[in-house]
Structures are given as C-alpha cells and as structure tokens.
Design a protein around this motif. Structure first.
Motif, PDB file in Angstrom:
ATOM      1  N   MET A  96       0.826  15.497   1.139  1.00  0.00           N
ATOM      2  CA  MET A  96       0.335  16.760   0.591  1.00  0.00           C
ATOM      3  C   MET A  96       0.065  17.686   1.774  1.00  0.00           C
ATOM      4  SD  MET A  96      -2.321  15.025  -2.147  1.00  0.00           S
ATOM      5  CE  MET A  96      -2.790  16.557  -2.945  1.00  0.00           C
ATOM      6  N   MET A  97       0.700  18.873   1.766  1.00  0.00           N
ATOM      7  CA  MET A  97       0.635  19.742   2.951  1.00  0.00           C
ATOM      8  C   MET A  97       1.024  21.146   2.516  1.00  0.00           C
ATOM      9  SD  MET A  97       2.388  18.970   6.655  1.00  0.00           S
ATOM     10  CE  MET A  97       4.065  18.784   6.048  1.00  0.00           C
ATOM     11  N   ASP A  98       0.057  22.071   2.490  1.00  0.00           N
ATOM     12  CA  ASP A  98       0.364  23.405   1.961  1.00  0.00           C
ATOM     13  C   ASP A  98       0.106  24.532   2.951  1.00  0.00           C
ATOM     14  OD1 ASP A  98      -2.436  23.321   1.860  1.00  0.00           O
ATOM     15  OD2 ASP A  98      -2.565  24.352  -0.070  1.00  0.00           O
ATOM     16  N   TYR A 102       0.965   3.128  -5.150  1.00  0.00           N
ATOM     17  CA  TYR A 102       0.971   4.514  -4.687  1.00  0.00           C
ATOM     18  C   TYR A 102      -0.297   4.793  -3.888  1.00  0.00           C
ATOM     19  CZ  TYR A 102       1.996   9.431  -4.440  1.00  0.00           C
ATOM     20  OH  TYR A 102       2.292  10.681  -3.962  1.00  0.00           O
ATOM     21  N   ALA A 103      -0.163   5.625  -2.859  1.00  0.00           N
ATOM     22  CA  ALA A 103      -1.295   6.029  -2.026  1.00  0.00           C
ATOM     23  C   ALA A 103      -1.424   7.549  -2.024  1.00  0.00           C
ATOM     24  CB  ALA A 103      -1.112   5.529  -0.593  1.00  0.00           C
ATOM     25  N   ILE A 104      -2.593   8.059  -2.334  1.00  0.00           N
ATOM     26  CA  ILE A 104      -2.857   9.506  -2.276  1.00  0.00           C
ATOM     27  C   ILE A 104      -2.862   9.913  -0.808  1.00  0.00           C
ATOM     28  CG2 ILE A 104      -4.552  11.296  -2.807  1.00  0.00           C
ATOM     29  CD1 ILE A 104      -5.525   9.322  -5.072  1.00  0.00           C
ATOM     30  N   THR A 105      -2.036  10.936  -0.446  1.00  0.00           N
ATOM     31  CA  THR A 105      -1.696  11.139   0.967  1.00  0.00           C
ATOM     32  C   THR A 105      -1.794  12.594   1.429  1.00  0.00           C
ATOM     33  OG1 THR A 105      -0.160   9.263   0.711  1.00  0.00           O
ATOM     34  CG2 THR A 105       0.051  10.562   2.715  1.00  0.00           C
ATOM     35  N   PRO A 106      -2.996  13.161   1.545  1.00  0.00           N
ATOM     36  CA  PRO A 106      -3.093  14.436   2.263  1.00  0.00           C
ATOM     37  C   PRO A 106      -2.868  14.168   3.749  1.00  0.00           C
ATOM     38  CG  PRO A 106      -5.272  13.612   1.698  1.00  0.00           C
ATOM     39  CD  PRO A 106      -4.296  12.654   1.079  1.00  0.00           C
ATOM     40  N   ARG A 107      -1.956  14.894   4.381  1.00  0.00           N
ATOM     41  CA  ARG A 107      -1.594  14.553   5.767  1.00  0.00           C
ATOM     42  C   ARG A 107      -2.812  14.519   6.676  1.00  0.00           C
ATOM     43  NH1 ARG A 107       3.633  15.544   7.744  1.00  0.00           N
ATOM     44  NH2 ARG A 107       3.823  14.092   9.454  1.00  0.00           N
ATOM     45  N   ASP A 160      -9.331  10.585 -10.623  1.00  0.00           N
ATOM     46  CA  ASP A 160      -8.595  10.206 -11.823  1.00  0.00           C
ATOM     47  C   ASP A 160      -7.922   8.842 -11.689  1.00  0.00           C
ATOM     48  OD1 ASP A 160      -9.365  12.563 -12.963  1.00  0.00           O
ATOM     49  OD2 ASP A 160      -7.428  13.568 -12.754  1.00  0.00           O
ATOM     50  N   TYR A 161      -7.615   8.453 -10.443  1.00  0.00           N
ATOM     51  CA  TYR A 161      -6.971   7.158 -10.175  1.00  0.00           C
ATOM     52  C   TYR A 161      -7.814   6.402  -9.147  1.00  0.00           C
ATOM     53  CZ  TYR A 161      -2.906   9.522 -12.269  1.00  0.00           C
ATOM     54  OH  TYR A 161      -2.049  10.216 -13.104  1.00  0.00           O
ATOM     55  N   PRO A 162      -9.000   5.938  -9.537  1.00  0.00           N
ATOM     56  CA  PRO A 162      -9.933   5.367  -8.553  1.00  0.00           C
ATOM     57  C   PRO A 162      -9.447   4.091  -7.891  1.00  0.00           C
ATOM     58  CG  PRO A 162     -10.710   4.992 -10.804  1.00  0.00           C
ATOM     59  CD  PRO A 162      -9.559   5.949 -10.900  1.00  0.00           C
ATOM     60  N   GLU A 163      -8.449   3.428  -8.481  1.00  0.00           N
ATOM     61  CA  GLU A 163      -7.944   2.192  -7.883  1.00  0.00           C
ATOM     62  C   GLU A 163      -6.977   2.438  -6.732  1.00  0.00           C
ATOM     63  OE1 GLU A 163      -4.758   3.227 -10.949  1.00  0.00           O
ATOM     64  OE2 GLU A 163      -6.913   3.560 -10.626  1.00  0.00           O
ATOM     65  N   LEU A 164      -6.505   3.675  -6.578  1.00  0.00           N
ATOM     66  CA  LEU A 164      -5.496   3.957  -5.564  1.00  0.00           C
ATOM     67  C   LEU A 164      -6.097   4.049  -4.166  1.00  0.00           C
ATOM     68  CD1 LEU A 164      -3.091   6.635  -7.092  1.00  0.00           C
ATOM     69  CD2 LEU A 164      -3.072   4.159  -7.339  1.00  0.00           C
ATOM     70  N   ILE A 165      -5.315   3.611  -3.193  1.00  0.00           N
ATOM     71  CA  ILE A 165      -5.643   3.844  -1.789  1.00  0.00           C
ATOM     72  C   ILE A 165      -5.488   5.335  -1.470  1.00  0.00           C
ATOM     73  CG2 ILE A 165      -4.458   3.648   0.451  1.00  0.00           C
ATOM     74  CD1 ILE A 165      -4.664   0.733   0.325  1.00  0.00           C
ATOM     75  N   VAL A 166      -6.357   5.830  -0.605  1.00  0.00           N
ATOM     76  CA  VAL A 166      -6.207   7.157   0.004  1.00  0.00           C
ATOM     77  C   VAL A 166      -5.865   6.932   1.471  1.00  0.00           C
ATOM     78  CG1 VAL A 166      -7.403   9.275   0.692  1.00  0.00           C
ATOM     79  CG2 VAL A 166      -7.843   8.268  -1.570  1.00  0.00           C
ATOM     80  N   PHE A 226       3.217   6.619   5.173  1.00  0.00           N
ATOM     81  CA  PHE A 226       3.357   8.029   4.850  1.00  0.00           C
ATOM     82  C   PHE A 226       4.834   8.298   4.582  1.00  0.00           C
ATOM     83  CE2 PHE A 226      -0.820   8.345   6.312  1.00  0.00           C
ATOM     84  CZ  PHE A 226      -1.312   9.644   6.238  1.00  0.00           C
ATOM     85  N   CYS A 227       5.106   9.002   3.490  1.00  0.00           N
ATOM     86  CA  CYS A 227       6.456   9.508   3.255  1.00  0.00           C
ATOM     87  C   CYS A 227       6.494  10.947   3.789  1.00  0.00           C
ATOM     88  CB  CYS A 227       6.798   9.406   1.774  1.00  0.00           C
ATOM     89  SG  CYS A 227       6.726   7.686   1.165  1.00  0.00           S
TER      90      CYS A 227
END
Length: 438
Positions: A168-170, A203-208, A227-233, A140-141
C-alpha cells in the motif's frame, strides 16, 4: 494432496523445542539432537521422530528411505521479512536507504505492472528460496495485485507455506507505483478473499512504511487490520535516521515513528516491524506489550549503512524477534549468510551470538515470530514436513573446518560463518524433495 508413500529420512536430526538462550551452554532440553535419528513422514506431515534403530523395523515395506549419515537434518528455514520483487537488484551499488529506493527499488518494482514479468520473477524467487533451504517466508509484493497473484501461484505450485501482501503506497513514490486509499482497500480486500487460507497461503496487510502512505491510507490499513484481526501486518520501522526525520515532518503530531502505526491500530499482535534499529526502551516496551514483533535484518542494515541493531536490548525488553534476509537490500537469500552477519553485528556491540541462538532463530524462533509454531519450525510429530538437509562439508572451506570440528556447536558455527548454497544438500516441502536449481 495426492497420496504419498511413506518417506523416512535417516541421519543426524537437530531441532529446538525452546529458545536456547544466548550462552554457549544452551538452556536445558532446548536442543533436541539425535545422532542417528529417523523422521517418519506420511502425507506431508511428520508421523514419528526417534532413534533410527527403534523405528526402522516398524516402517511399511514400501517406505522410501533417504539416508544422510554425514549430513544434518533440520526444519526448513523461515524468512520473516523479504521483498520477492527485489530478487534481481540484490547487491546493487547505492547510497543509503532513501536513495536506494529511488535509484533501484522503485524502477524495478514498476516492471511488475507486466503480469508475465511478475510470474517469471515469482517462480525464480521460490526456486532460489528453496535452493537456500528456506521453505516459508513473509514477503512484500509490489503495489500491483498481479504481483500477489504471481507469488501465491508460484508458492502453491510447490506446496510452500507463504505469507505476503500487496504494498500500500499512495505518495512519495513514482506515479506508476502509487495507488489511492480507496484502491488500496478495494484491492487488498479482493486479494484477501481470493488467497487467504487457500492451502498454506496467508495474506499480510502491507503498508510499505509511513512515508509512502498518507494519513488516509494509514487509516485504511488500520481498518483492514480491524476487519481481519487474524492477519499479519508487515511494514518498516526506524531503519534510517533520515527516514525517521522524514516521518517526524510528515506526522508532526505523532509521539514517534511507532505512534504513527499505533494511532491507526497497526501496533498489534502479529504485527511485524522490519529493522527497528534506532529505537529506545519505551518503543521496545510498547512493541512487547502490544504483541508487535521485530525482524532483525543484519545484511541489509550493513549494506545500506543503516546502523547496528541492538540485539541485547531487544531481548532484555522481551520483544519477539525474527531474523530475516531482507533482499534486495539484504545481500543474499541464504539464512546462513544472514546468521554470519548477525554474529558480526553483535560482535561490534560486545554481544555473543551463538549458533544455538542462530539456528533456533531461523527455524523454531522465526515460526514463533510468525505465530506458526504449531505447524512448522520443529521436527515434531504432527508438524508439516518442511525439511532442510545441511552438508557440513559442502564447500572446500567447510570440509577443512569439519575435519577439526569435534562438537555439534563447532559444526553449527562452521555452517553459520562459512555456509552458502553449497551447504544445502536437499530441501523437502511437505515431504517432497524439491528439485534445486544449480
């Protein structure tokens, strides 16, 4: 990569070709051990593995030989859940998860608005990671795009395989750290285009986690995953009982915590859920069926009093598991320290956690968990030459125990329970010996 001369590492070689199981006697052929083996490395990859006597005569005349007769040569460790931005708040006194986030995590992460600070911490993190024998991590960044730039630049400078993403944090966090659904999407897409697939970077999709993302932002995360199915979540799941109650209030129509992610398409293959302590067999089965993975984080679970991960139930449900340091709530970047805590967590539940399972997990097992088992995690021809050299006598306590160890099992258990940075004799990344900070 510039041309590298042939490198050979000689000494005891240990790798795992498959999950050894949970018994004291490992499954047949899962443990690959050569008492006097040789790794022949060219251009950052393993070319040959075999008995030293059989290969030495075939080495090129100019090959560089590193001989470790009293050490243990293994694949570099893999850490599938870590917050690189929390390096400097390891072991900060606090209460449980939600208080700890507010008291320590969020103030520290706000400092990453300064790119120079992010660069310095990223460089320190990679140095520490390598000092503990870890050569690949899923990190996590922070919510700042510059934190992703910093991590990937630092990893790339040393040639490390690294996965990571912008948090990602809103909502439910300080204004200095929150984004918006629109900004999270725009910044994530830009970072994916800039970094994903560059060298050894992913790259990793990163909702906290669900409490800090609005339903709108969760849908954006799901759109990115589509849209980027190969990416890690990567995200968090069911770590703390108060957190779970909070999610229930924030998402009252959801079946449970996992359903929040499932509804937007985040329960999928290569989705990594950290913790998953307070779950039932229904959740485990849904994770297994969808290809979701669990990162077991024993030191942070103990440190924050979150609970005891049910290792037996997870294995029986056939969920893909990893074991992770989870700093800063985790108390050390050392995967040896992590294994010691895993043993203790399992002991409290009447479950045996053997060194076969532990060392499999931090190498080949964690590579499987990240879908990287075709390139790292084993000492095998064609694999990337990320290597850790362990010293079974690396500390006074280990040396005393080593004098009584008569089997490989005992040596590994000593390292698992007593090992720390002193047990890491050398770390190689793509066949290059790293300078380890004292």
């Amino acid at each position: 990569m510039t041309h590298q001369p042939t490198l050979a590492l000689r000494g005891p070689l240990l790798s795992f070709s498959a999950d050894p199981g949970v018994d004291v006697t490992p499954k047949d052929e899962s443990v690959v051990y050569l008492e006097d083996g040789l790794l022949w490395i060219e251009q950052g990859h393993i070319k040959h593995v075999g008995e030293a006597d059989a290969l030495l005569a075939h080495l090129p005349a100019d090959a560089e030989l590193h001989h470790y007769p009293d050490k243990l040569i293994m694949p570099g460790f893999v850490d599938p859940h870590v917050h690189f931005s929390q390096l400097d708040i390891i072991a900060s006194f606090g209460k449980q998860l939600l208080d700890w986030l507010n008291d320590y995590t969020f103030p520290e992460e706000a400092r990453f608005a300064d790119p120079a600070y992010a660069d310095a911490l990223a460089d320190a993190f990679i140095s520490e990671m390598l000092r503990y024998g870890t050569t690949t991590a899923l990190a996590f960044c922070t919510s700042h795009p510059s934190s992703v730039d910093a991590l990937f630049k630092a990893a790339s400078a040393r040639g490390c395989r690294m996965l990571g993403g912008k948090v990602m944090m809103d909502r439910n966090a300080p204004a200095a750290l929150t984004d918006t659904p629109e900004r999270a999407e725009h910044e994530s897409r830009a970072l994916i285009e800039r970094w994903h697939g560059q060298g050894r970077l992913e790259y990793a999709i990163t909702p906290r986690f669900a409490p800090t993302s609005s339903p709108e932002q969760m849908r954006v995360a799901g759109l990115l995953a589509k849209d980027y199915p190969e990416l890690i979540v990567q995200t968090h799941l069911s770590e703390n009982t108060k957190e779970i109650a909070w999610v229930s209030n924030l998402y009252p129509s959801a079946r449970d915590y996992l359903d929040v992610y499932d509804r937007v398409g985040l329960l999928k293959d290569r989705a990594v859920f950290a913790h998953a302590i307070h779950i039932d067999d229904s959740v485990r089965q849904r994770l297994h069926s969808a290809g979701g993975r669990i990162a077991f984080c024993p030191t942070s679970n103990l440190f924050l009093g979150s609970g005891l991960f049910d290792f037996r139930a997870a294995r029986e449900s056939k969920v893909t598991l990893g074991i992770a340091s989870d700093i800063g709530a985790g108390t050390s970047l050392s995967q040896l320290h992590t294994l010691a805590a895993a043993y203790q967590v399992c002991q409290l539940q009447g479950v045996s956690y053997t060194p076969w399972q532990g060392f499999y997990q931090v190498t080949h097992g964690n590579a499987v968990m990240l879908s990287l088992n075709d390139c790292i995690g084993q000492l095998k021809p064609g694999f990337e030459a990320d290597i850790v050299v362990l010293d079974p006598r690396g500390s006074p306590a280990l040396a005393r125990k080593a004098s009584r160890a008569t089997t490989l099992f005992e040596m590994l258990f000593n390292l698992m329970m007593l090992g720390d940075d002193r047990a890491i004799h050398a770390t190689y990344v793509q066949g290059r010996k790293m300078e380890l900070a004292p």
